[in-house]
Design an enzyme around this catalytic site. Sequence first.
Site, PDB file in Angstrom:
ATOM      1  N   ASP A 131      42.169  40.831  41.672  1.00 21.13           N
ATOM      2  CA  ASP A 131      42.479  39.449  42.025  1.00 21.13           C
ATOM      3  C   ASP A 131      41.444  38.901  43.015  1.00 21.13           C
ATOM      4  O   ASP A 131      40.923  37.797  42.850  1.00 21.13           O
ATOM      5  CB  ASP A 131      43.886  39.381  42.620  1.00 21.13           C
ATOM      6  CG  ASP A 131      44.265  37.982  43.063  1.00 21.13           C
ATOM      7  OD1 ASP A 131      44.439  37.117  42.190  1.00 21.13           O
ATOM      8  OD2 ASP A 131      44.384  37.756  44.283  1.00 21.13           O
ATOM      9  N   ASP A 167      48.048  41.382  35.040  1.00 21.44           N
ATOM     10  CA  ASP A 167      49.247  40.657  35.461  1.00 21.44           C
ATOM     11  C   ASP A 167      49.475  39.424  34.589  1.00 21.44           C
ATOM     12  O   ASP A 167      50.300  38.581  34.892  1.00 21.44           O
ATOM     13  CB  ASP A 167      49.189  40.296  36.947  1.00 21.44           C
ATOM     14  CG  ASP A 167      48.049  39.377  37.305  1.00 21.44           C
ATOM     15  OD1 ASP A 167      47.362  38.866  36.406  1.00 21.44           O
ATOM     16  OD2 ASP A 167      47.830  39.154  38.518  1.00 21.44           O
ATOM     17  N   GLU A 172      41.552  35.500  32.277  1.00 22.50           N
ATOM     18  CA  GLU A 172      42.395  36.696  32.104  1.00 22.50           C
ATOM     19  C   GLU A 172      41.915  37.512  30.906  1.00 22.50           C
ATOM     20  O   GLU A 172      41.791  38.737  30.981  1.00 22.50           O
ATOM     21  CB  GLU A 172      43.863  36.304  31.925  1.00 22.50           C
ATOM     22  CG  GLU A 172      44.509  35.658  33.125  1.00 22.50           C
ATOM     23  CD  GLU A 172      44.916  36.617  34.227  1.00 22.50           C
ATOM     24  OE1 GLU A 172      44.669  37.843  34.118  1.00 22.50           O
ATOM     25  OE2 GLU A 172      45.492  36.146  35.225  1.00 22.50           O
ATOM     26  N   ASP A 192      41.989  40.938  36.284  1.00 26.34           N
ATOM     27  CA  ASP A 192      42.629  39.689  36.690  1.00 26.34           C
ATOM     28  C   ASP A 192      41.670  38.541  36.460  1.00 26.34           C
ATOM     29  O   ASP A 192      40.456  38.715  36.466  1.00 26.34           O
ATOM     30  CB  ASP A 192      43.048  39.733  38.158  1.00 26.34           C
ATOM     31  CG  ASP A 192      44.200  38.780  38.476  1.00 26.34           C
ATOM     32  OD1 ASP A 192      44.663  38.059  37.563  1.00 26.34           O
ATOM     33  OD2 ASP A 192      44.633  38.743  39.637  1.00 26.34           O
ATOM     34  N   GLY A 193      42.239  37.379  36.233  1.00 28.56           N
ATOM     35  CA  GLY A 193      41.479  36.150  36.102  1.00 28.56           C
ATOM     36  C   GLY A 193      42.009  35.151  37.111  1.00 28.56           C
ATOM     37  O   GLY A 193      43.158  35.241  37.545  1.00 28.56           O
ATOM     38  N   HIS A 220      50.359  40.282  42.746  1.00 34.76           N
ATOM     39  CA  HIS A 220      50.664  40.078  44.172  1.00 34.76           C
ATOM     40  C   HIS A 220      51.891  40.873  44.609  1.00 34.76           C
ATOM     41  O   HIS A 220      52.705  40.406  45.396  1.00 34.76           O
ATOM     42  CB  HIS A 220      50.850  38.586  44.469  1.00 34.76           C
ATOM     43  CG  HIS A 220      49.713  37.768  43.948  1.00 34.76           C
ATOM     44  ND1 HIS A 220      48.467  37.750  44.532  1.00 34.76           N
ATOM     45  CD2 HIS A 220      49.625  36.961  42.855  1.00 34.76           C
ATOM     46  CE1 HIS A 220      47.669  36.950  43.839  1.00 34.76           C
ATOM     47  NE2 HIS A 220      48.347  36.471  42.821  1.00 34.76           N
TER      48      HIS A 220
END
Length: 164
Positions: A131, A66, A44, A6-7, A121
């Site tokens: 995240d 994501d 990302e 994740d970024g 999420h």
Amino acid sequence: MTIYTDGACIGNPGPGGYGAVLVHDGRRRELSGGFRMTTNNRMEILAAIEGLEALKEPCAVTLYSDSRYVVDAMEKGWAERWRANDWRRNKRERAVNPDLWERLLDLAGKHNVAFKWVRGHAGNRENERADRLAFGAAKRERLAVDEVYEGEHGGGRGRRTANG
């Protein structure tokens, strides 16, 4: 090998971070880092790069992100096409982040990588951890300089910001 990435960016652009969780045979490794001025999309992509660069030898990898931007660019061949077209999306538009796409394409060529999209999420434990790692990295003091981004967008080397 399974990698969750994740970024994150606080503002976009703004201070940003990446997070990666590598899981294999019951073992896990977490990676994170941040930059004082960057974009969410750069983070990302960099999360995927850092996860793959951590592998010591070529292997089969399922990489979860994501980011549709990352997954679609890799799985649908967009990034390969941009590279083949001298980093152009079409006749008028240059591809964004070619420095990072080049690295990711090279790493994907070294490993057998399946890029999979996961809803952010949505309760996926490892994606949620990636995240948290990314946001935590973006909040650190004395963040590194994303020299490519700042060089292209007027941040300039040596310029001081509130983050470092």
